[in-house]
Design a protein around this motif. Sequence first.
Motif, PDB file in Angstrom:
ATOM      1  N   ASP A  72       1.128  -1.524  -0.105  1.00 35.22           N
ATOM      2  CA  ASP A  72       0.023   0.054   0.148  1.00 35.22           C
ATOM      3  C   ASP A  72       0.823   1.755   0.461  1.00 35.22           C
ATOM      4  O   ASP A  72       2.247   1.413   0.633  1.00 35.22           O
ATOM      5  CB  ASP A  72      -0.554  -0.128   1.133  1.00 35.22           C
ATOM      6  CG  ASP A  72      -2.305  -1.342   1.024  1.00 35.22           C
ATOM      7  OD1 ASP A  72      -2.812  -0.828  -0.057  1.00 35.22           O
ATOM      8  OD2 ASP A  72      -2.299  -1.525   1.933  1.00 35.22           O
ATOM      9  N   ASN A  73       0.189   1.855  -0.824  1.00 37.57           N
ATOM     10  CA  ASN A  73       0.850   3.495  -0.642  1.00 37.57           C
ATOM     11  C   ASN A  73       1.124   4.678   0.713  1.00 37.57           C
ATOM     12  O   ASN A  73       0.323   5.007   0.799  1.00 37.57           O
ATOM     13  CB  ASN A  73       0.267   4.661  -1.542  1.00 37.57           C
ATOM     14  CG  ASN A  73       0.446   3.974  -3.123  1.00 37.57           C
ATOM     15  OD1 ASN A  73       1.828   3.891  -3.346  1.00 37.57           O
ATOM     16  ND2 ASN A  73      -0.969   4.281  -4.013  1.00 37.57           N
ATOM     17  N   LEU A  74       2.066   3.362   1.573  1.00 35.29           N
ATOM     18  CA  LEU A  74       2.270   4.473   3.000  1.00 35.29           C
ATOM     19  C   LEU A  74       3.656   4.444   3.051  1.00 35.29           C
ATOM     20  O   LEU A  74       4.399   3.415   2.793  1.00 35.29           O
ATOM     21  CB  LEU A  74       1.719   3.284   4.204  1.00 35.29           C
ATOM     22  CG  LEU A  74      -0.042   3.677   3.978  1.00 35.29           C
ATOM     23  CD1 LEU A  74      -0.547   2.494   5.145  1.00 35.29           C
ATOM     24  CD2 LEU A  74      -0.590   4.776   4.776  1.00 35.29           C
ATOM     25  N   GLN A  75       4.211   5.942   3.529  1.00 33.56           N
ATOM     26  CA  GLN A  75       6.108   5.656   3.441  1.00 33.56           C
ATOM     27  C   GLN A  75       5.754   4.814   5.323  1.00 33.56           C
ATOM     28  O   GLN A  75       5.400   4.968   6.295  1.00 33.56           O
ATOM     29  CB  GLN A  75       6.100   6.855   3.958  1.00 33.56           C
ATOM     30  CG  GLN A  75       7.749   7.131   3.474  1.00 33.56           C
ATOM     31  CD  GLN A  75       8.301   8.173   3.805  1.00 33.56           C
ATOM     32  OE1 GLN A  75       7.789   9.818   2.830  1.00 33.56           O
ATOM     33  NE2 GLN A  75       9.146   8.370   3.380  1.00 33.56           N
ATOM     34  N   THR A 124       7.100  -0.913   8.631  1.00 32.52           N
ATOM     35  CA  THR A 124       7.140  -0.683   9.604  1.00 32.52           C
ATOM     36  C   THR A 124       5.703  -0.679  10.185  1.00 32.52           C
ATOM     37  O   THR A 124       5.892  -0.819  11.324  1.00 32.52           O
ATOM     38  CB  THR A 124       7.762   0.938   9.966  1.00 32.52           C
ATOM     39  OG1 THR A 124       9.317   0.410   9.360  1.00 32.52           O
ATOM     40  CG2 THR A 124       7.813   1.481  11.247  1.00 32.52           C
ATOM     41  N   ILE A 125       4.970   0.250   9.572  1.00 29.93           N
ATOM     42  CA  ILE A 125       3.380   0.696   9.767  1.00 29.93           C
ATOM     43  C   ILE A 125       2.657  -0.651  10.455  1.00 29.93           C
ATOM     44  O   ILE A 125       1.555  -0.912  11.322  1.00 29.93           O
ATOM     45  CB  ILE A 125       2.242   1.605   8.721  1.00 29.93           C
ATOM     46  CG1 ILE A 125       3.045   2.965   8.554  1.00 29.93           C
ATOM     47  CG2 ILE A 125       1.130   1.583   9.336  1.00 29.93           C
ATOM     48  CD1 ILE A 125       2.531   3.591   7.940  1.00 29.93           C
ATOM     49  N   LEU A 126       2.726  -2.037   9.594  1.00 36.29           N
ATOM     50  CA  LEU A 126       1.751  -3.074   9.331  1.00 36.29           C
ATOM     51  C   LEU A 126       2.830  -3.355  10.167  1.00 36.29           C
ATOM     52  O   LEU A 126       2.102  -4.393  11.069  1.00 36.29           O
ATOM     53  CB  LEU A 126       2.514  -3.614   8.184  1.00 36.29           C
ATOM     54  CG  LEU A 126       1.395  -5.213   8.238  1.00 36.29           C
ATOM     55  CD1 LEU A 126       0.074  -5.052   8.309  1.00 36.29           C
ATOM     56  CD2 LEU A 126       2.427  -5.598   6.565  1.00 36.29           C
ATOM     57  N   ARG A 127       3.948  -3.384  11.228  1.00 37.26           N
ATOM     58  CA  ARG A 127       4.440  -4.319  12.159  1.00 37.26           C
ATOM     59  C   ARG A 127       4.373  -3.699  13.421  1.00 37.26           C
ATOM     60  O   ARG A 127       3.929  -4.536  14.552  1.00 37.26           O
ATOM     61  CB  ARG A 127       6.620  -3.976  12.173  1.00 37.26           C
ATOM     62  CG  ARG A 127       6.770  -4.572  13.108  1.00 37.26           C
ATOM     63  CD  ARG A 127       7.537  -4.625  13.056  1.00 37.26           C
ATOM     64  NE  ARG A 127       8.617  -4.709  12.471  1.00 37.26           N
ATOM     65  CZ  ARG A 127       9.778  -5.953  12.178  1.00 37.26           C
ATOM     66  NH1 ARG A 127       8.823  -7.074  13.799  1.00 37.26           N
ATOM     67  NH2 ARG A 127      10.563  -6.394  11.373  1.00 37.26           N
ATOM     68  N   ASN A 128       3.908  -2.567  13.193  1.00 42.20           N
ATOM     69  CA  ASN A 128       3.607  -1.769  14.117  1.00 42.20           C
ATOM     70  C   ASN A 128       1.709  -2.474  14.544  1.00 42.20           C
ATOM     71  O   ASN A 128       1.411  -2.207  15.819  1.00 42.20           O
ATOM     72  CB  ASN A 128       4.039  -0.007  14.728  1.00 42.20           C
ATOM     73  CG  ASN A 128       5.231   0.077  14.412  1.00 42.20           C
ATOM     74  OD1 ASN A 128       5.712  -0.387  14.561  1.00 42.20           O
ATOM     75  ND2 ASN A 128       5.398   1.377  14.094  1.00 42.20           N
ATOM     76  N   SER A 155       8.180  -1.590   1.488  1.00 42.49           N
ATOM     77  CA  SER A 155       8.161  -1.282  -0.072  1.00 42.49           C
ATOM     78  C   SER A 155       7.589  -0.251  -1.037  1.00 42.49           C
ATOM     79  O   SER A 155       7.173  -0.038  -0.231  1.00 42.49           O
ATOM     80  CB  SER A 155       7.144  -2.517  -0.659  1.00 42.49           C
ATOM     81  OG  SER A 155       6.020  -2.051  -0.186  1.00 42.49           O
ATOM     82  N   MET A 156       7.860   0.162  -2.067  1.00 44.05           N
ATOM     83  CA  MET A 156       6.744   0.756  -3.049  1.00 44.05           C
ATOM     84  C   MET A 156       7.017   0.129  -4.226  1.00 44.05           C
ATOM     85  O   MET A 156       7.343  -0.390  -4.624  1.00 44.05           O
ATOM     86  CB  MET A 156       8.595   1.833  -3.069  1.00 44.05           C
ATOM     87  CG  MET A 156       7.716   3.141  -3.974  1.00 44.05           C
ATOM     88  SD  MET A 156       7.833   3.304  -5.876  1.00 44.05           S
ATOM     89  CE  MET A 156       9.515   3.654  -5.607  1.00 44.05           C
ATOM     90  N   PHE A 175      -0.023  12.075   1.446  1.00 41.67           N
ATOM     91  CA  PHE A 175       0.708  11.965   0.178  1.00 41.67           C
ATOM     92  C   PHE A 175       0.758  14.179   0.239  1.00 41.67           C
ATOM     93  O   PHE A 175       2.366  13.995   0.010  1.00 41.67           O
ATOM     94  CB  PHE A 175       0.207  12.102  -1.346  1.00 41.67           C
ATOM     95  CG  PHE A 175      -0.567  10.137  -1.270  1.00 41.67           C
ATOM     96  CD1 PHE A 175       0.174   9.604  -0.592  1.00 41.67           C
ATOM     97  CD2 PHE A 175      -1.267  10.227  -1.859  1.00 41.67           C
ATOM     98  CE1 PHE A 175      -0.137   8.406  -0.325  1.00 41.67           C
ATOM     99  CE2 PHE A 175      -2.141   9.333  -1.519  1.00 41.67           C
ATOM    100  CZ  PHE A 175      -1.291   7.990  -1.439  1.00 41.67           C
ATOM    101  N   LEU A 176       0.402  14.466   0.596  1.00 39.13           N
ATOM    102  CA  LEU A 176       0.622  15.910   0.453  1.00 39.13           C
ATOM    103  C   LEU A 176       1.037  16.465   1.629  1.00 39.13           C
ATOM    104  O   LEU A 176       1.847  17.339   2.101  1.00 39.13           O
ATOM    105  CB  LEU A 176      -0.327  16.302   0.090  1.00 39.13           C
ATOM    106  CG  LEU A 176      -0.741  16.302  -1.158  1.00 39.13           C
ATOM    107  CD1 LEU A 176      -2.176  17.636  -1.817  1.00 39.13           C
ATOM    108  CD2 LEU A 176       0.235  17.717  -1.591  1.00 39.13           C
TER     109      LEU A 176
END
Length: 497
Positions: free
Chosen positions: A199-202, A206-210, A236-237, A393-394
């Motif tokens: 997914d498009n998250l920076q 790390t977010i998924l792990r948390n 991933s990107m 994104f912004l």
Amino acid sequence: MDPLANAKPPVPLGRNALTDLPAAVRRPSYSHAELRPGIVHIGLGNFHRAHQAWYIHRLMQQGLAKDWAIIGAGVRAYDAGMREKLVSQDCLTTLIELDPSGMSAEIIAPMIDYLPIEPGNAPLIQQMSDPAIRIVSLTITEGGYFLDANTGALDTTHQDIRRDAQNPDQPCTAFGAIVAALGQRRAHGLKPFTALSCDNLQGNGTILRNCIVELARLSDPDLADWIEQNGAFPNSMVDCIVPATTHQVISQCRALGIEDRAPVSHENFRQWVIEDDFCADRPALEKVGVTLTRNVHTYEAMKLRVLNGGHQLLANVGEILNVPTIADCMQDDDITAFFKKVQAEGILPHVAPVPGTPPADYLELVARRFANTAIHDTTRRVAFDGSSRHPGFLLPSLRDALASGSPVNGLALAEAFWCRMCAGLREDGSEIAENDPFWTELHDAALAAKSDPLIWIAQSKFYGDIGQEEGFATAFSQWLRTIWQRGSRAAIARYLG
């Protein structure tokens, strides 16, 4: 005459009909009988099939990765419609590559099943508990991570998260199902699978792990510790423009001689960058052009801010002005000039280069891709779920600009366009239909902001504390009043001037 044009009736897609397809349609060189499962993918939509599934397909075309077949899964009732369509055609997909120079079609077959969607997600948990599954990947959209806008952590007050914490054996979310499956693997002495966010998250890994660890900790602290110590969640990107499937796409598919109930159209560009951090085996993705690296963050920051942020720059004002597609927006002189100036002043200064690609060069590439007239990517699709896409994104660029004392005028105008769009009427008087999971509260706030602009940026669920920044608040208020009083094109002209 188009060499792909087909005069015969279209062939219903299925494994037994592959040899009946027109000669110009590329098809798998491998058979279903050769494949064994290795991946479960949750949230199986168009993007996954045009991107991750295509990369696995390319490996299989080389005679590799035969034990990395994909099993599709969903956790929401609306996923049942996609499952029914794909199962009816043996989980095959027609990919239609759209380019101004022509169109081509390819059948891919790396997916071998789509799990039944049931309350409690028992089939999904059972499949992920299978030791053959070494990767569980997800495309559940940015809004599917239950994140708190202020902290970026899992929102443990959300009703679905509370429910999963109280009923860990019958979860309703993808995260709950993953926790339950990891619990079963631990109980049977198995290694965990790698959980791979697409997914498009920076910092998506790390977010998924948390999120997974935090949810597990609510019901089983020992399991949370085991996941934290043994699991893998690579960042991933992902990148490929994949429009929604329309009747036009289905008609294009029929014209090519294929009766596909869920074809996918896409651009002729793909990129996938993955952190090389897996706790089990992985496919040899580097052999089909995937970048495996320890430095994903610079790639994802550039893509999310320039491309995904750029999409929002175009789509919100495009909706207000009733410009149908992103390519049409790029043909509009006002919108394109706005897009390029905000990128140059508000986004690129806060983006680091990646190997071989300075930010300015990447912007040129993105602009060319957006201008591809063969891709009918609607402004409505791109503007969908602004409540996740603007914060993701912004707003990171806006925060960096405020912190460094850089100009925020263009980014403030972009936020004013989002507010104006959520008022639900275009400037020509036509209606903008609901286009966000939080549409009702966004719509109400947008209407109230017409007389008091600060109401919009006071929505801490989306803006956190950024609405309290005086420079941003002043600029936003001025732009929103200009848009309502004089129109969007007048606001752009003032910004450019």
